[in-house]
Design a protein around this motif. Sequence first.
Motif, PDB file in Angstrom:
ATOM      1  N   ASN A   1       0.888  -1.095  -0.105  1.00  0.00           N
ATOM      2  CA  ASN A   1       0.055   0.132   0.172  1.00  0.00           C
ATOM      3  C   ASN A   1       0.940   1.331  -0.090  1.00  0.00           C
ATOM      4  O   ASN A   1       2.084   1.330  -0.175  1.00  0.00           O
ATOM      5  CB  ASN A   1      -0.928  -0.060   1.266  1.00  0.00           C
ATOM      6  CG  ASN A   1      -2.245  -1.000   0.750  1.00  0.00           C
ATOM      7  OD1 ASN A   1      -2.622  -0.940  -0.309  1.00  0.00           O
ATOM      8  ND2 ASN A   1      -2.867  -1.449   1.942  1.00  0.00           N
ATOM      9  N   SER A   2       0.327   2.451  -0.049  1.00  0.00           N
ATOM     10  CA  SER A   2       1.054   3.724  -0.049  1.00  0.00           C
ATOM     11  C   SER A   2       0.584   4.510   1.227  1.00  0.00           C
ATOM     12  O   SER A   2      -0.527   4.325   1.682  1.00  0.00           O
ATOM     13  CB  SER A   2       0.837   4.343  -1.213  1.00  0.00           C
ATOM     14  OG  SER A   2      -0.492   4.324  -1.822  1.00  0.00           O
TER      15      SER A   2
ATOM     16  N   ASN B   1      -4.842   4.452  -0.393  1.00  0.00           N
ATOM     17  CA  ASN B   1      -4.397   4.078  -1.627  1.00  0.00           C
ATOM     18  C   ASN B   1      -4.745   4.863  -2.765  1.00  0.00           C
ATOM     19  O   ASN B   1      -6.081   4.979  -2.976  1.00  0.00           O
ATOM     20  CB  ASN B   1      -5.501   2.507  -1.852  1.00  0.00           C
ATOM     21  CG  ASN B   1      -5.142   1.892  -3.156  1.00  0.00           C
ATOM     22  OD1 ASN B   1      -4.771   2.606  -4.248  1.00  0.00           O
ATOM     23  ND2 ASN B   1      -5.829   0.753  -3.342  1.00  0.00           N
ATOM     24  N   HIS B   2      -3.831   5.462  -3.332  1.00  0.00           N
ATOM     25  CA  HIS B   2      -4.036   6.630  -4.229  1.00  0.00           C
ATOM     26  C   HIS B   2      -4.179   6.116  -5.544  1.00  0.00           C
ATOM     27  O   HIS B   2      -4.836   6.991  -6.111  1.00  0.00           O
ATOM     28  CB  HIS B   2      -2.719   7.525  -4.137  1.00  0.00           C
ATOM     29  CG  HIS B   2      -1.433   7.022  -4.634  1.00  0.00           C
ATOM     30  ND1 HIS B   2      -0.772   5.538  -4.337  1.00  0.00           N
ATOM     31  CD2 HIS B   2      -0.812   7.076  -5.911  1.00  0.00           C
ATOM     32  CE1 HIS B   2       0.322   5.700  -5.127  1.00  0.00           C
ATOM     33  NE2 HIS B   2       0.268   6.083  -6.107  1.00  0.00           N
ATOM     34  N   VAL B   3      -3.900   4.913  -5.823  1.00  0.00           N
ATOM     35  CA  VAL B   3      -4.386   4.380  -7.415  1.00  0.00           C
ATOM     36  C   VAL B   3      -5.814   4.329  -7.247  1.00  0.00           C
ATOM     37  O   VAL B   3      -6.624   4.717  -8.165  1.00  0.00           O
ATOM     38  CB  VAL B   3      -3.671   3.056  -7.636  1.00  0.00           C
ATOM     39  CG1 VAL B   3      -4.166   2.388  -8.766  1.00  0.00           C
ATOM     40  CG2 VAL B   3      -1.952   3.249  -7.419  1.00  0.00           C
ATOM     41  N   ASP B   4      -6.562   3.564  -6.336  1.00  0.00           N
ATOM     42  CA  ASP B   4      -7.815   3.392  -6.238  1.00  0.00           C
ATOM     43  C   ASP B   4      -8.712   4.274  -5.747  1.00  0.00           C
ATOM     44  O   ASP B   4      -9.880   4.209  -5.252  1.00  0.00           O
ATOM     45  CB  ASP B   4      -8.290   1.673  -5.740  1.00  0.00           C
ATOM     46  CG  ASP B   4      -7.716   0.871  -6.550  1.00  0.00           C
ATOM     47  OD1 ASP B   4      -7.603   0.951  -7.793  1.00  0.00           O
ATOM     48  OD2 ASP B   4      -7.109  -0.281  -5.917  1.00  0.00           O
ATOM     49  N   LYS B   5      -8.179   5.341  -4.911  1.00  0.00           N
ATOM     50  CA  LYS B   5      -8.658   6.329  -4.007  1.00  0.00           C
ATOM     51  C   LYS B   5      -9.534   5.544  -2.893  1.00  0.00           C
ATOM     52  O   LYS B   5     -10.773   6.006  -2.901  1.00  0.00           O
ATOM     53  CB  LYS B   5      -9.569   7.355  -4.829  1.00  0.00           C
ATOM     54  CG  LYS B   5      -8.818   8.327  -5.882  1.00  0.00           C
ATOM     55  CD  LYS B   5      -9.530   8.950  -6.505  1.00  0.00           C
ATOM     56  CE  LYS B   5      -8.785  10.098  -7.334  1.00  0.00           C
ATOM     57  NZ  LYS B   5      -7.699   9.640  -8.414  1.00  0.00           N
TER      58      LYS B   5
END
Length: 337
Positions: A136-137, A155-159
């Motif tokens: 994760n981030s 999770n900045h990819v899936d918001k």
Amino acid sequence: MRYIFLFALLVVLGCSNDSDPAADKASFTRIYDNNKFNAAYYPIDIKQTPDGGYLILGGRRLENSNFAGIYLLKVDAFGGFVSEVEVDDELVAPIGPLMLNNNNYYFFCMTNVGLQTQLVRVDGDGLITDQFAVGNSYPAAAAADGNNFLLQSYNHVDKRSVVSVVSPTGSVSSSKEFSIGAGDAVEEPIINHFLQTSKKLPFLVGKVGNTYYFNGFYNYTLSLAFTNLSADEPQGIVQGQQDDGGISQAVPLDGGKFALARFNFGDNYFLPSATVSTSGISSSSDLGGNPLPELTPNASVKILRTTINARNVVLYASDTRSKQIALLGMTRPPEHS
């Protein structure tokens, strides 16, 4: 400008020609002056170590990154400087608290490239002994949970806001994600929080009984959400006002109550014994509370449960508009086994 680091256990006015070692340990003020002209540091957490000294986790300004770097300071039982470590720039965005497990201290951060969450292990001398990839981030908040750790991340990819249970070796035993809502506008304050380009958001994570909770973005607004980490939606939500209002700190008490602090469009309120529903939907603005007009707008708040003179007390610490530290003690209900 040059940064001066201040560490005070207790400020005592007065002087004496005689030194009392016990008193010198119990109350002192120390200033740690870095001679690097462009250096800047800020404290995140402090823990006392078995040798009586203290381990301090801090952030530092980096020249090659918009994220904060990592700084570790070790001092002795009298506050005297022992050692410092400026962690390599490949690790950034440290969060507190320092969490004790098996005589070691742990904290979360992330990689500067790839933004992957890392769990860092530190010994009592302030030296990094290991680093574990978590995945994760954007780690946002953490807490100890028995022999494991709780982590809220983004999770900045899936918001999506993410709550995870993490072992001392970085493995994730359970995790659940919750949508913050579609669009870039809702994500903007989250990213700005990590880049330190706007107000800091009061992310937090914890557990009460068998229920996990996190203070983070869900469905377009900053909310205190309760989850079993199984269902796709939270079981309870205390909604804020986008990023303009919500819970700024929450500490569980006995009997299903919480010691809370909340903010609403700059105003601050303390609630030393609040009833919070862990199911259904409610609004933080309906909780009321004691207004604190002397605090800075949307103030950062710390809450500590303690006992003073056999009385259960909730201590609130925050910053005032006059740039002082406000410390308020409020009686809390007696606890039951």
